[in-house]
Design a protein around this motif. Sequence first.
Motif, PDB file in Angstrom:
ATOM      1  N   UNK A  74       0.864  -1.181   0.000  1.00  0.00           N
ATOM      2  CA  UNK A  74       0.000   0.000   0.000  1.00  0.00           C
ATOM      3  C   UNK A  74       0.897   1.226   0.000  1.00  0.00           C
ATOM      4  N   UNK A  75       0.532   2.221  -0.772  1.00  0.00           N
ATOM      5  CA  UNK A  75       1.321   3.454  -0.890  1.00  0.00           C
ATOM      6  C   UNK A  75       0.435   4.635  -0.532  1.00  0.00           C
ATOM      7  N   UNK A  76       0.982   5.534   0.290  1.00  0.00           N
ATOM      8  CA  UNK A  76       0.236   6.751   0.628  1.00  0.00           C
ATOM      9  C   UNK A  76       0.245   7.669  -0.580  1.00  0.00           C
ATOM     10  N   UNK A  77      -0.955   8.090  -1.002  1.00  0.00           N
ATOM     11  CA  UNK A  77      -1.050   8.947  -2.178  1.00  0.00           C
ATOM     12  C   UNK A  77      -1.594  10.327  -1.864  1.00  0.00           C
ATOM     13  N   UNK A  78      -2.192  10.477  -0.694  1.00  0.00           N
ATOM     14  CA  UNK A  78      -2.805  11.768  -0.395  1.00  0.00           C
ATOM     15  C   UNK A  78      -2.873  11.955   1.109  1.00  0.00           C
ATOM     16  N   UNK A  79      -2.657  13.173   1.544  1.00  0.00           N
ATOM     17  CA  UNK A  79      -2.740  13.517   2.961  1.00  0.00           C
ATOM     18  C   UNK A  79      -3.297  14.924   3.070  1.00  0.00           C
ATOM     19  N   UNK A  80      -4.247  15.110   3.985  1.00  0.00           N
ATOM     20  CA  UNK A  80      -4.871  16.419   4.145  1.00  0.00           C
ATOM     21  C   UNK A  80      -5.323  16.610   5.589  1.00  0.00           C
ATOM     22  N   UNK A  81      -5.487  17.861   5.965  1.00  0.00           N
ATOM     23  CA  UNK A  81      -6.038  18.192   7.273  1.00  0.00           C
ATOM     24  C   UNK A  81      -7.553  18.361   7.196  1.00  0.00           C
ATOM     25  N   UNK A  82      -8.080  18.409   5.970  1.00  0.00           N
ATOM     26  CA  UNK A  82      -9.492  18.713   5.768  1.00  0.00           C
ATOM     27  C   UNK A  82     -10.269  17.453   5.381  1.00  0.00           C
ATOM     28  N   UNK A  83     -11.245  17.108   6.227  1.00  0.00           N
ATOM     29  CA  UNK A  83     -12.026  15.893   6.051  1.00  0.00           C
ATOM     30  C   UNK A  83     -12.719  15.835   4.696  1.00  0.00           C
ATOM     31  N   UNK A  84     -13.323  16.941   4.259  1.00  0.00           N
ATOM     32  CA  UNK A  84     -14.093  16.925   3.021  1.00  0.00           C
ATOM     33  C   UNK A  84     -13.228  16.653   1.796  1.00  0.00           C
ATOM     34  N   UNK A  85     -11.966  17.102   1.812  1.00  0.00           N
ATOM     35  CA  UNK A  85     -11.072  16.825   0.687  1.00  0.00           C
ATOM     36  C   UNK A  85     -10.749  15.338   0.603  1.00  0.00           C
ATOM     37  N   UNK A  86     -10.510  14.725   1.742  1.00  0.00           N
ATOM     38  CA  UNK A  86     -10.230  13.287   1.773  1.00  0.00           C
ATOM     39  C   UNK A  86     -11.435  12.499   1.272  1.00  0.00           C
ATOM     40  N   UNK A  87     -12.629  12.915   1.658  1.00  0.00           N
ATOM     41  CA  UNK A  87     -13.847  12.238   1.221  1.00  0.00           C
ATOM     42  C   UNK A  87     -14.053  12.396  -0.280  1.00  0.00           C
ATOM     43  N   UNK A  88     -13.789  13.569  -0.809  1.00  0.00           N
ATOM     44  CA  UNK A  88     -13.934  13.816  -2.240  1.00  0.00           C
ATOM     45  C   UNK A  88     -12.982  12.929  -3.039  1.00  0.00           C
ATOM     46  N   UNK A  89     -11.715  12.915  -2.666  1.00  0.00           N
ATOM     47  CA  UNK A  89     -10.729  12.097  -3.368  1.00  0.00           C
ATOM     48  C   UNK A  89     -11.080  10.618  -3.236  1.00  0.00           C
ATOM     49  N   UNK A 116      -9.154  17.541  19.645  1.00  0.00           N
ATOM     50  CA  UNK A 116      -8.896  18.801  18.946  1.00  0.00           C
ATOM     51  C   UNK A 116      -8.803  18.488  17.460  1.00  0.00           C
ATOM     52  N   UNK A 117      -9.893  18.623  16.757  1.00  0.00           N
ATOM     53  CA  UNK A 117      -9.949  18.225  15.354  1.00  0.00           C
ATOM     54  C   UNK A 117      -9.038  19.042  14.435  1.00  0.00           C
ATOM     55  N   UNK A 118      -8.383  20.068  14.960  1.00  0.00           N
ATOM     56  CA  UNK A 118      -7.483  20.857  14.126  1.00  0.00           C
ATOM     57  C   UNK A 118      -6.081  20.247  14.053  1.00  0.00           C
ATOM     58  N   UNK A 119      -5.823  19.185  14.806  1.00  0.00           N
ATOM     59  CA  UNK A 119      -4.518  18.524  14.790  1.00  0.00           C
ATOM     60  C   UNK A 119      -4.617  17.185  14.072  1.00  0.00           C
ATOM     61  N   UNK A 120      -3.623  16.882  13.263  1.00  0.00           N
ATOM     62  CA  UNK A 120      -3.568  15.585  12.609  1.00  0.00           C
ATOM     63  C   UNK A 120      -4.004  15.645  11.157  1.00  0.00           C
ATOM     64  N   UNK A 121      -3.874  14.499  10.494  1.00  0.00           N
ATOM     65  CA  UNK A 121      -4.190  14.408   9.075  1.00  0.00           C
ATOM     66  C   UNK A 121      -5.064  13.193   8.790  1.00  0.00           C
ATOM     67  N   UNK A 122      -5.593  13.187   7.596  1.00  0.00           N
ATOM     68  CA  UNK A 122      -6.286  12.030   7.052  1.00  0.00           C
ATOM     69  C   UNK A 122      -5.458  11.588   5.854  1.00  0.00           C
ATOM     70  N   UNK A 123      -5.080  10.313   5.830  1.00  0.00           N
ATOM     71  CA  UNK A 123      -4.214   9.792   4.785  1.00  0.00           C
ATOM     72  C   UNK A 123      -4.960   8.765   3.946  1.00  0.00           C
ATOM     73  N   UNK A 124      -4.691   8.780   2.637  1.00  0.00           N
ATOM     74  CA  UNK A 124      -5.277   7.812   1.715  1.00  0.00           C
ATOM     75  C   UNK A 124      -4.170   6.935   1.145  1.00  0.00           C
TER      76      UNK A 124
END
Length: 68
Positions: free
Chosen positions: A5-20, A41-49
């Motif tokens: 598995x390869x990480x292809x995307x990382x964002x702090x914004x939930x909606x961007x991760x959902x869109x991709x 604290x939802x302002x810390x961390x990322x969502x990775x795909x």
Amino acid sequence: MEANWIKIYSTHEWFKAELISHLLEQEDIDLVQINKKDSSYMSFGTIELYVHNVDFTKAIEIIVLNEE
């Protein structure tokens, strides 16, 4: 998570991760979404795909085409 598995995307914004995620799923690309956001604290961390390494090139093309 299994190998290849390869990480292809990382964002702090939930909606961007959902869109991709949605765009990749429409193209029948299997993906894993890992939410590393802090639950207090939802302002810390990322969502990775992540995608399988065989889908890497196609997934990147989809992301690039839809970020314009």
